[in-house]
Design a protein around this motif. Structure first.
Motif, PDB file in Angstrom:
ATOM      1  N   ASP A  33       0.927  -1.349  -0.362  1.00  0.00           N
ATOM      2  CA  ASP A  33       0.280  -0.097  -0.056  1.00  0.00           C
ATOM      3  C   ASP A  33       0.662   1.442  -0.239  1.00  0.00           C
ATOM      4  N   GLY A  34       2.204   0.436  -0.175  1.00  0.00           N
ATOM      5  CA  GLY A  34       3.226   2.785   0.058  1.00  0.00           C
ATOM      6  C   GLY A  34       2.790   3.241  -0.892  1.00  0.00           C
ATOM      7  N   ILE A  35       2.789   2.288  -2.275  1.00  0.00           N
ATOM      8  CA  ILE A  35       2.972   3.191  -3.460  1.00  0.00           C
ATOM      9  C   ILE A  35       1.133   4.165  -3.336  1.00  0.00           C
ATOM     10  N   ASN A  36       0.914   3.488  -2.984  1.00  0.00           N
ATOM     11  CA  ASN A  36      -0.985   4.494  -3.177  1.00  0.00           C
ATOM     12  C   ASN A  36      -0.606   5.951  -2.609  1.00  0.00           C
ATOM     13  N   ARG A  37      -0.359   6.334  -1.503  1.00  0.00           N
ATOM     14  CA  ARG A  37       0.183   7.483  -0.594  1.00  0.00           C
ATOM     15  C   ARG A  37      -0.024   8.177  -1.507  1.00  0.00           C
ATOM     16  N   HIS A  38      -0.346   8.192  -2.439  1.00  0.00           N
ATOM     17  CA  HIS A  38       0.109   9.759  -3.480  1.00  0.00           C
ATOM     18  C   HIS A  38      -1.515  10.143  -4.305  1.00  0.00           C
ATOM     19  N   THR A  39      -1.843  12.139  -4.712  1.00  0.00           N
ATOM     20  CA  THR A  39      -2.533  11.756  -5.107  1.00  0.00           C
ATOM     21  C   THR A  39      -2.764  11.350  -6.400  1.00  0.00           C
ATOM     22  N   ASN A  40      -1.605  10.542  -6.979  1.00  0.00           N
ATOM     23  CA  ASN A  40      -2.322  10.303  -8.551  1.00  0.00           C
ATOM     24  C   ASN A  40      -2.004   8.362  -8.172  1.00  0.00           C
ATOM     25  N   GLY A  41      -1.998   8.060  -6.973  1.00  0.00           N
ATOM     26  CA  GLY A  41      -1.406   6.829  -6.340  1.00  0.00           C
ATOM     27  C   GLY A  41      -2.633   5.399  -6.720  1.00  0.00           C
ATOM     28  N   GLY A  42      -4.086   6.574  -7.409  1.00  0.00           N
ATOM     29  CA  GLY A  42      -4.851   4.893  -7.524  1.00  0.00           C
ATOM     30  C   GLY A  42      -4.345   4.537  -8.967  1.00  0.00           C
ATOM     31  N   GLN A  43      -4.107   5.554  -9.711  1.00  0.00           N
ATOM     32  CA  GLN A  43      -3.604   5.534 -11.162  1.00  0.00           C
ATOM     33  C   GLN A  43      -2.236   4.976 -10.877  1.00  0.00           C
ATOM     34  N   MET A  44      -1.118   4.993 -10.344  1.00  0.00           N
ATOM     35  CA  MET A  44      -0.138   4.110  -9.831  1.00  0.00           C
ATOM     36  C   MET A  44      -0.484   3.295  -9.893  1.00  0.00           C
ATOM     37  N   VAL A  45      -1.311   2.875  -9.304  1.00  0.00           N
ATOM     38  CA  VAL A  45      -1.187   1.383  -8.596  1.00  0.00           C
ATOM     39  C   VAL A  45      -2.220   0.502  -9.977  1.00  0.00           C
ATOM     40  N   ARG A  46      -3.059   1.294 -10.733  1.00  0.00           N
ATOM     41  CA  ARG A  46      -3.965   0.418 -12.088  1.00  0.00           C
ATOM     42  C   ARG A  46      -3.117   0.411 -12.604  1.00  0.00           C
ATOM     43  N   THR A  47      -1.861   1.411 -13.011  1.00  0.00           N
ATOM     44  CA  THR A  47      -1.300   1.530 -14.257  1.00  0.00           C
ATOM     45  C   THR A  47      -0.142  -0.383 -14.273  1.00  0.00           C
ATOM     46  N   LEU A  48      -0.006  -0.429 -12.454  1.00  0.00           N
ATOM     47  CA  LEU A  48       0.980  -1.169 -12.374  1.00  0.00           C
ATOM     48  C   LEU A  48       0.791  -2.540 -12.518  1.00  0.00           C
ATOM     49  N   ALA A  49      -0.167  -2.701 -12.432  1.00  0.00           N
ATOM     50  CA  ALA A  49      -1.793  -4.214 -12.094  1.00  0.00           C
ATOM     51  C   ALA A  49      -1.609  -4.458 -13.944  1.00  0.00           C
TER      52      ALA A  49
END
Ligand code: MGD
Ligand code: MGD
Ligand code: SF4
Ligand code: MO
Length: 723
Positions: free
Chosen positions: A309-325
């Motif tokens: 979850d660390g990487i999701n704690r950004h204003t663009n965190g949702g999209q960051m994780v979606r792209t990684l997924a």
């Protein structure tokens, strides 16, 4: 008190061995055993040796669990405030007085302003079914209190993964041994999921390469084969650029994409916007690094991508994780043993929701508003309408752990707010309470735990009697329900009755629970989910739990929520406009405040041994940035932005690259300089997805304290302030 094993001899003494579960917010959910002497005192807590993930050892924190249980500052009795708010002056009262006063105040509030002016606030103190989930819902549903949107941790990431593959499913960490390439992306398991590490080492011995992608040179990064250090918040651009390289070099898995994904043509278009040269300018990485990483990921199989979850704690965190997924789908690695995405095992089993919360019971008033916990300070200072007049805190320490904590304190000082805190210790939050209630530790309570990092359920038998007059979360709920005149049997049931009932109703529709009864748990402690061998690799049947049954590069659900339906990158809301240009002396820099090795959020951060090991609330700053500002290691520095400030101890270090700052969390304000911590600067702005937190989108100014000399032992900084 039920016991798991008969008397057993160790160290020449007759000791009882009691099986338990680590209750903390950690994917490892270790199987514990507690050794109890003839006087009923726990003398040892250790990991169970026959558990395939715990494997007989515990982390640096829980190895010290007995210090916590028998800590001289444990709260032992209910207390009522006897001085001004926040003064820390309290007088002992009885449980009867405490419960009667709380129920009286709440009845009055319900009659005059409505029960939704009462807000329960809780999070990760314990992840148990009874002392967590059931406590979080049943009584509050019956009362009609405001609901809490529990979004402080991984909300954006969870949604991102669900939108893309439809379920939080991962193989157990044992499967790492089969991987040939492991990307650990924005995750620090050496500190936050330590039982993953032996499997990672095993994979390396088997010839796997481990690459860590993290702006900080963490403990995990130091033991990897390669460490790639992008700028924070830039990873979606990196992932899209990796796809660019794959597609333009023909390394993507066309057949798999055609069969199992939705929206490939749109993704191809998006990918073309991210040639490595552009990604290099966004991420601060060399073009060569991006190209090599893409080629290696696309041509090595099985390739596993681990995120947390660390990487999701950004204003663009949702999209960051979606792209990684989306990455594993581009190379066809979902459903492959040792490949795919390792995020969480949470959705293998879901407890029967209706039984857990009873929200649909006719006795419950209609569902109320939901308030986002990241906005607690704002909620208490005017954002909520009707206002919150009573706050009941348990399993959480918001003055230490919520973003924009200065605002939370401002709210807690309100004279018209009636605050109750149920805790093991007089935390900074408890200091602002009107009533403090003493809580049991895990050795003193019954519970069952569903892990999010492996596939075993753990039952927790109490090993010792409650300390002082401490009561478990659920027992306080039962007492409050009785005082409020609620008589439903689901509010009077005890912990074991609830576990039995939830196991039964859940098993009725979940074959994974076949044969897993309360009695078996009480005898065995830890039992694996009954997952058939051929189903152990998630998505190996090619079926995804999305509406289309495919990996959704294009997501209609995302569009319906008003998100970009495609994965993508946008800059963080707070970011340096030109991050590659060397920062000037007066410029604000991004600060990451990630997990400390010796704490779990603020839990354990009042144990002297662990505080000493963690050293001090430090600000890690690269030598270049430190030199420019005249900052030396050991010196106090002032860290600030428009939300607030705190002081930290400088640690000039190359663990961060120029232009990036880091600290570790969560230090108790009262053991920090000026009685405030980094959350006086973090933002309560919500992430792009699902109301998630944005602790790591935080630009701060750093200046040295003129009068401060480097200190030999910065530990003195907080010990001095210990009150
Ligand atoms: N020892 C210990 N263990 C814990 C906890 C703890 O506080 N201490 N907390 C528990 C809880 S509540 C949670 S949610 C988990 C969290 O577990 P993790 O997600 O592993 O922990 P974090 O430290 O929050 O974040 C992991 C890493 O993400 C990196 N990161 C942050 N932003 C970015 C980014 O934009 N890009 C990239 N590539 N990396 C980024 C950070 O530098 C950090 O090293 O751990 C749990 N376990
Ligand atoms: N700056 C910054 N802040 C962060 C984070 C970060 O990375 N950076 N991480 C965030 C994350 S990921 C999370 S999950 C949150 C966690 O935030 P919180 O859930 O508030 O976690 P803690 O601060 O550990 O507080 C938990 C409290 O529960 C108490 N407790 C434990 N067991 C019990 C029990 O059985 N009953 C009762 N009544 N109390 C109990 C503990 O003593 C402890 O004080 O913090 C967030 N805060
Ligand atoms: S905190 Fe994590 S590693 Fe430590 S004992 Fe608990 S579950 Fe195990
Ligand atoms: Mo968390």
């Amino acid at each position: 008190m039920s016991l798991n094993t008969p008397a057993k001899s160790a160290d020449g003494r007759q000791l009882r061995v009691v099986y338990g579960a680590c209750p903390h917010d950690c994917p490892d959910t270790c199987a514990l055993e507690t050794h109890v002497d003839e006087q009923g005192r726990a003398v040892r807590v250790q990991g169970r040796s026959n558990h395939p993930v715990t494997r007989g050892w515990l982390c640096a924190k829980v190895n010290r669990y007995l210090e916590r249980v028998y800590h001289p500052e444990r709260l032992l009795y209910p207390l009522r405030r006897s001085g001004p708010k926040g003064s820390g002056q309290f007088t002992r009262i009885s449980w009867d007085e405490a419960i009667a006063e709380i129920a009286g105040r709440w009845r009055q509030l319900a009659d005059t302003h409505g029960a939704e002016t009462i807000l329960p606030y809780s999070y990760a103190g314990t992840l148990g079914l009874v002392q967590g989930a059931v406590t979080d819902s049943r009584f509050w549903n019956r009362l009609g209190a405001s609901q809490l949107e529990r979004a402080i941790c991984g909300h954006a990431a969870e949604e991102a993964v669900l939108l893309t593959v439809g379920g939080r499913l991962a193989a157990s960490p044992e499967s790492l041994a089969e991987s040939k390439l492991i990307l650990i992306w924005g995750s620090n398991p050496a500190s936050t999921a330590p039982h993953v590490m032996p499997f990672l080492r095993e994979a390396q011995r088997n010839g796997s390469r481990v690459i860590v992608i993290d702006p900080i040179r963490t403990l995990t990064a130091r033991s990897a084969d390669q460490h790639i250090q992008p700028l924070p918040g830039s990873d979606a651009a990196l992932a899209l650029s990796m796809m660019y390289v794959m597609v333009n070099e023909g390394l993507h898995n066309t057949a798999w994409i055609a069969e199992h994904t939705l929206g490939w043509e749109q993704l191809r278009e998006r990918i073309q916007q991210y040639p490595p040269e552009r990604a290099a300018a966004i991420t601060g990485l060399a073009v060569e690094t991006i190209v090599t990483l893409a080629r290696e990921y696309a041509t090595t199989a099985p390739a596993l991508l681990r995120i947390s979850d660390g990487i999701n704690r950004h204003t663009n965190g949702g999209q960051m994780v979606r792209t990684l997924a989306c990455l594993p789908a581009v190379v066809g690695q979902y459903g492959v043993a040792g490949g795919g995405l390792m995020y969480s095992t949470s959705d293998w089993l879901k407890w029967d929701r209706a039984t857990v919360g009873r929200g649909d019971d006719p006795a419950c008033p209609p569902a109320t508003r939901s308030l986002n916990m990241n906005r607690l300070g704002a909620i208490l200072t005017g954002e909520a309408d009707p206002p919150v007049y009573s706050l009941y805190v348990y399993n959480a320490n918001p003055v230490a752990s919520t973003p924009n904590a200065g605002k939370v304190v401002e709210g807690l000082m309100r004279e018209d707010l009636f605050t109750v805190v149920h805790e093991l210790f007089e935390t900074d939050t408890a200091r602002y309470a009107d009533i403090i209630l003493p809580a049991t530790s895990q050795l003193e309570q019954v519970d069952i735990h569903k892990p999010y990092g492996h596939l075993f359920l753990q039952y927790n038998t109490p090993a010792i009697e409650p300390q002082g007059e401490a009561r478990s979360n659920w027992d306080v709920m039962r007492a409050l329900a009785a005082a409020m005149g609620f008589q439903e049997s689901w509010l009077t049931a005890d912990a074991n009755e609830i576990i039995d009932e939830v196991l039964t109703t859940t098993a009725a529709r979940q074959p994974l629970l076949a044969g897993l009864t309360l009695e078996r748990f009480q005898a065995e402690g830890s039992i694996p989910l009954a997952i058939p061998e051929h189903e152990r690799i998630p998505f190996s049947d090619g079926k995804f739990r999305t509406p289309s049954g495919k990996v959704e590069f294009y997501s209609e659900q995302a569009a319906a929520k008003g998100y970009d339906p495609m994965p993508g990158w946008v800059p963080e809301v707070e970011s340096r406009p030109d991050p590659l240009r060397p920062a000037t002396k007066g410029e604000a820099l991004p600060l990451l405040s990630s997990a400390a090795h010796h704490f779990i959020s603020s839990t354990f951060a009042n144990q002297q041994t662990l505080m000493t090991k963690e050293h001090a609330p430090t600000l890690r700053i690269n030598p270049e940035d430190a030199k420019l500002r005249g900052i030396r290691s050991g010196q106090l520095v002032h860290v600030s932005n428009e939300r607030g400030w705190c002081r930290l101890v400088a640690e000039v270090s190359e663990v961060v690259r120029p232009g990036v700052l880091a600290t570790t969390t969560v230090w108790w304000p009262k053991f920090s300089p000026d009685q405030r911590n980094i959350n006086w600067t973090t933002s309560d702005r919500l992430a792009d997805f699902n109301g998630g937190s944005t602790f790591y989108t935080n630009l701060v100014f750093v200046t040295p304290e003129e009068s401060s000399q480097p200190q030999e032992s910065p530990v003195g900084v907080f010990v001095e302030n210990k009150s």
